[in-house]
Motif scaffolding. Sequence first.
Motif, PDB file in Angstrom:
ATOM      1  N   ASN A  15       0.863  -1.178   0.000  1.00  0.00           N
ATOM      2  CA  ASN A  15       0.000   0.000   0.000  1.00  0.00           C
ATOM      3  C   ASN A  15       0.902   1.232   0.000  1.00  0.00           C
ATOM      4  O   ASN A  15       1.509   1.569   1.009  1.00  0.00           O
ATOM      5  CB  ASN A  15      -0.909  -0.018   1.226  1.00  0.00           C
ATOM      6  N   CYS A  16       0.992   1.897  -1.133  1.00  0.00           N
ATOM      7  CA  CYS A  16       1.946   3.004  -1.260  1.00  0.00           C
ATOM      8  C   CYS A  16       1.527   4.237  -0.454  1.00  0.00           C
ATOM      9  O   CYS A  16       2.336   5.144  -0.254  1.00  0.00           O
ATOM     10  CB  CYS A  16       2.183   3.354  -2.720  1.00  0.00           C
ATOM     11  N   ASP A  17       0.291   4.270   0.048  1.00  0.00           N
ATOM     12  CA  ASP A  17      -0.119   5.381   0.904  1.00  0.00           C
ATOM     13  C   ASP A  17       0.560   5.314   2.267  1.00  0.00           C
ATOM     14  O   ASP A  17       0.544   6.289   3.009  1.00  0.00           O
ATOM     15  CB  ASP A  17      -1.632   5.385   1.094  1.00  0.00           C
ATOM     16  N   LEU A  18       1.157   4.182   2.596  1.00  0.00           N
ATOM     17  CA  LEU A  18       1.814   4.015   3.895  1.00  0.00           C
ATOM     18  C   LEU A  18       3.318   4.292   3.848  1.00  0.00           C
ATOM     19  O   LEU A  18       3.987   4.215   4.874  1.00  0.00           O
ATOM     20  CB  LEU A  18       1.585   2.592   4.421  1.00  0.00           C
ATOM     21  N   ILE A  19       3.832   4.627   2.668  1.00  0.00           N
ATOM     22  CA  ILE A  19       5.278   4.876   2.540  1.00  0.00           C
ATOM     23  C   ILE A  19       5.622   6.226   3.159  1.00  0.00           C
ATOM     24  O   ILE A  19       5.034   7.246   2.824  1.00  0.00           O
ATOM     25  CB  ILE A  19       5.723   4.836   1.067  1.00  0.00           C
ATOM     26  N   GLU A  20       6.588   6.192   4.067  1.00  0.00           N
ATOM     27  CA  GLU A  20       7.099   7.440   4.645  1.00  0.00           C
ATOM     28  C   GLU A  20       8.307   7.926   3.859  1.00  0.00           C
ATOM     29  O   GLU A  20       8.436   9.098   3.574  1.00  0.00           O
ATOM     30  CB  GLU A  20       7.487   7.227   6.107  1.00  0.00           C
ATOM     31  N   ARG A  21       9.199   6.977   3.511  1.00  0.00           N
ATOM     32  CA  ARG A  21      10.391   7.352   2.751  1.00  0.00           C
ATOM     33  C   ARG A  21      10.982   6.143   2.054  1.00  0.00           C
ATOM     34  O   ARG A  21      10.709   4.997   2.417  1.00  0.00           O
ATOM     35  CB  ARG A  21      11.426   8.019   3.635  1.00  0.00           C
ATOM     36  N   VAL A  22      11.806   6.424   1.058  1.00  0.00           N
ATOM     37  CA  VAL A  22      12.516   5.376   0.324  1.00  0.00           C
ATOM     38  C   VAL A  22      13.978   5.782   0.300  1.00  0.00           C
ATOM     39  O   VAL A  22      14.321   6.894  -0.094  1.00  0.00           O
ATOM     40  CB  VAL A  22      11.968   5.222  -1.113  1.00  0.00           C
ATOM     41  N   ASP A  23      14.848   4.863   0.755  1.00  0.00           N
ATOM     42  CA  ASP A  23      16.284   5.129   0.793  1.00  0.00           C
ATOM     43  C   ASP A  23      17.008   4.165  -0.141  1.00  0.00           C
ATOM     44  O   ASP A  23      16.556   3.042  -0.365  1.00  0.00           O
ATOM     45  CB  ASP A  23      16.830   4.929   2.212  1.00  0.00           C
ATOM     46  N   SER A  24      18.145   4.615  -0.647  1.00  0.00           N
ATOM     47  CA  SER A  24      19.006   3.763  -1.453  1.00  0.00           C
ATOM     48  C   SER A  24      20.340   3.673  -0.736  1.00  0.00           C
ATOM     49  O   SER A  24      21.111   4.629  -0.722  1.00  0.00           O
ATOM     50  CB  SER A  24      19.166   4.381  -2.847  1.00  0.00           C
ATOM     51  N   THR A  25      20.628   2.493  -0.114  1.00  0.00           N
ATOM     52  CA  THR A  25      21.755   2.414   0.825  1.00  0.00           C
ATOM     53  C   THR A  25      22.735   1.265   0.613  1.00  0.00           C
ATOM     54  O   THR A  25      23.194   0.735   1.616  1.00  0.00           O
ATOM     55  CB  THR A  25      21.191   2.285   2.249  1.00  0.00           C
ATOM     56  N   PRO A  26      23.191   0.744  -0.432  1.00  0.00           N
ATOM     57  CA  PRO A  26      22.784   0.855  -1.826  1.00  0.00           C
ATOM     58  C   PRO A  26      21.519   0.067  -2.129  1.00  0.00           C
ATOM     59  O   PRO A  26      20.900   0.277  -3.158  1.00  0.00           O
ATOM     60  CB  PRO A  26      23.955   0.291  -2.610  1.00  0.00           C
ATOM     61  N   ASP A  27      21.091  -0.875  -1.223  1.00  0.00           N
ATOM     62  CA  ASP A  27      19.806  -1.539  -1.444  1.00  0.00           C
ATOM     63  C   ASP A  27      18.685  -0.528  -1.260  1.00  0.00           C
ATOM     64  O   ASP A  27      18.820   0.432  -0.505  1.00  0.00           O
ATOM     65  CB  ASP A  27      19.610  -2.688  -0.449  1.00  0.00           C
ATOM     66  N   THR A  28      17.576  -0.766  -1.916  1.00  0.00           N
ATOM     67  CA  THR A  28      16.427   0.121  -1.769  1.00  0.00           C
ATOM     68  C   THR A  28      15.636  -0.322  -0.548  1.00  0.00           C
ATOM     69  O   THR A  28      15.166  -1.455  -0.469  1.00  0.00           O
ATOM     70  CB  THR A  28      15.544   0.080  -3.024  1.00  0.00           C
ATOM     71  N   VAL A  29      15.498   0.589   0.415  1.00  0.00           N
ATOM     72  CA  VAL A  29      14.787   0.313   1.662  1.00  0.00           C
ATOM     73  C   VAL A  29      13.582   1.234   1.733  1.00  0.00           C
ATOM     74  O   VAL A  29      13.714   2.451   1.660  1.00  0.00           O
ATOM     75  CB  VAL A  29      15.697   0.543   2.890  1.00  0.00           C
ATOM     76  N   ILE A  30      12.402   0.619   1.866  1.00  0.00           N
ATOM     77  CA  ILE A  30      11.157   1.379   1.979  1.00  0.00           C
ATOM     78  C   ILE A  30      10.747   1.377   3.440  1.00  0.00           C
ATOM     79  O   ILE A  30      10.569   0.321   4.053  1.00  0.00           O
ATOM     80  CB  ILE A  30      10.054   0.746   1.108  1.00  0.00           C
ATOM     81  N   SER A  31      10.602   2.572   4.013  1.00  0.00           N
ATOM     82  CA  SER A  31      10.159   2.723   5.405  1.00  0.00           C
ATOM     83  C   SER A  31       8.711   3.175   5.398  1.00  0.00           C
ATOM     84  O   SER A  31       8.349   4.130   4.716  1.00  0.00           O
ATOM     85  CB  SER A  31      11.004   3.768   6.129  1.00  0.00           C
ATOM     86  N   LEU A  32       7.889   2.467   6.175  1.00  0.00           N
ATOM     87  CA  LEU A  32       6.477   2.812   6.266  1.00  0.00           C
ATOM     88  C   LEU A  32       6.223   3.687   7.483  1.00  0.00           C
ATOM     89  O   LEU A  32       7.056   3.782   8.385  1.00  0.00           O
ATOM     90  CB  LEU A  32       5.629   1.539   6.346  1.00  0.00           C
ATOM     91  N   VAL A  33       5.064   4.299   7.522  1.00  0.00           N
ATOM     92  CA  VAL A  33       4.729   5.204   8.620  1.00  0.00           C
ATOM     93  C   VAL A  33       4.633   4.478   9.959  1.00  0.00           C
ATOM     94  O   VAL A  33       4.796   5.096  11.004  1.00  0.00           O
ATOM     95  CB  VAL A  33       3.415   5.977   8.346  1.00  0.00           C
ATOM     96  N   ASP A  34       4.397   3.154   9.941  1.00  0.00           N
ATOM     97  CA  ASP A  34       4.315   2.401  11.199  1.00  0.00           C
ATOM     98  C   ASP A  34       5.662   1.848  11.646  1.00  0.00           C
ATOM     99  O   ASP A  34       5.753   1.109  12.614  1.00  0.00           O
ATOM    100  CB  ASP A  34       3.295   1.268  11.085  1.00  0.00           C
ATOM    101  N   GLY A  35       6.745   2.201  10.928  1.00  0.00           N
ATOM    102  CA  GLY A  35       8.088   1.781  11.311  1.00  0.00           C
ATOM    103  C   GLY A  35       8.595   0.536  10.602  1.00  0.00           C
ATOM    104  O   GLY A  35       9.779   0.216  10.703  1.00  0.00           O
ATOM    105  N   LYS A  36       7.723  -0.191   9.899  1.00  0.00           N
ATOM    106  CA  LYS A  36       8.166  -1.380   9.171  1.00  0.00           C
ATOM    107  C   LYS A  36       9.062  -0.969   8.017  1.00  0.00           C
ATOM    108  O   LYS A  36       8.906   0.103   7.447  1.00  0.00           O
ATOM    109  CB  LYS A  36       6.973  -2.163   8.632  1.00  0.00           C
ATOM    110  N   LYS A  37      10.006  -1.843   7.692  1.00  0.00           N
ATOM    111  CA  LYS A  37      10.935  -1.570   6.594  1.00  0.00           C
ATOM    112  C   LYS A  37      10.954  -2.767   5.660  1.00  0.00           C
ATOM    113  O   LYS A  37      10.889  -3.908   6.108  1.00  0.00           O
ATOM    114  CB  LYS A  37      12.340  -1.302   7.115  1.00  0.00           C
ATOM    115  N   TYR A  38      11.030  -2.481   4.364  1.00  0.00           N
ATOM    116  CA  TYR A  38      11.116  -3.525   3.342  1.00  0.00           C
ATOM    117  C   TYR A  38      12.318  -3.234   2.464  1.00  0.00           C
ATOM    118  O   TYR A  38      12.487  -2.106   1.995  1.00  0.00           O
ATOM    119  CB  TYR A  38       9.852  -3.558   2.484  1.00  0.00           C
ATOM    120  N   VAL A  39      13.151  -4.256   2.245  1.00  0.00           N
ATOM    121  CA  VAL A  39      14.271  -4.150   1.319  1.00  0.00           C
ATOM    122  C   VAL A  39      13.789  -4.781   0.020  1.00  0.00           C
ATOM    123  O   VAL A  39      13.347  -5.932   0.001  1.00  0.00           O
ATOM    124  CB  VAL A  39      15.526  -4.872   1.846  1.00  0.00           C
ATOM    125  N   VAL A  40      13.844  -4.011  -1.072  1.00  0.00           N
ATOM    126  CA  VAL A  40      13.299  -4.481  -2.343  1.00  0.00           C
ATOM    127  C   VAL A  40      14.367  -4.486  -3.426  1.00  0.00           C
ATOM    128  O   VAL A  40      15.382  -3.783  -3.336  1.00  0.00           O
ATOM    129  CB  VAL A  40      12.098  -3.615  -2.786  1.00  0.00           C
TER     130      VAL A  40
END
Length: 93
Positions: A15-40
Amino acid sequence: MISLTRIAGQPFVLNCDLIERVDSTPDTVISLVDGKKYVVAESLDDVVAAVRLFRSEVIALSNHLRPESLLPVPEPHEHAHLTAVAPIVSEER
């Protein structure tokens, strides 16, 4: 919802409405507003493009709605079933 791929290769939707930020570290890490993180597996630019595409599809589809296809808005009642209540006055003795 956007389709993504976990770093291990499993596809999932987010659900992209829950994305707070997206980082490239060099993996792409998606942080959600509830604190969950996904490496994609997708790049930061691919994630941003997927969110933009999803939101543009929502806007485009909303323009196809005809007013007659929407549910009617109920008219307000002429006489409300509410009555005024007198304020409670405390008597000090």
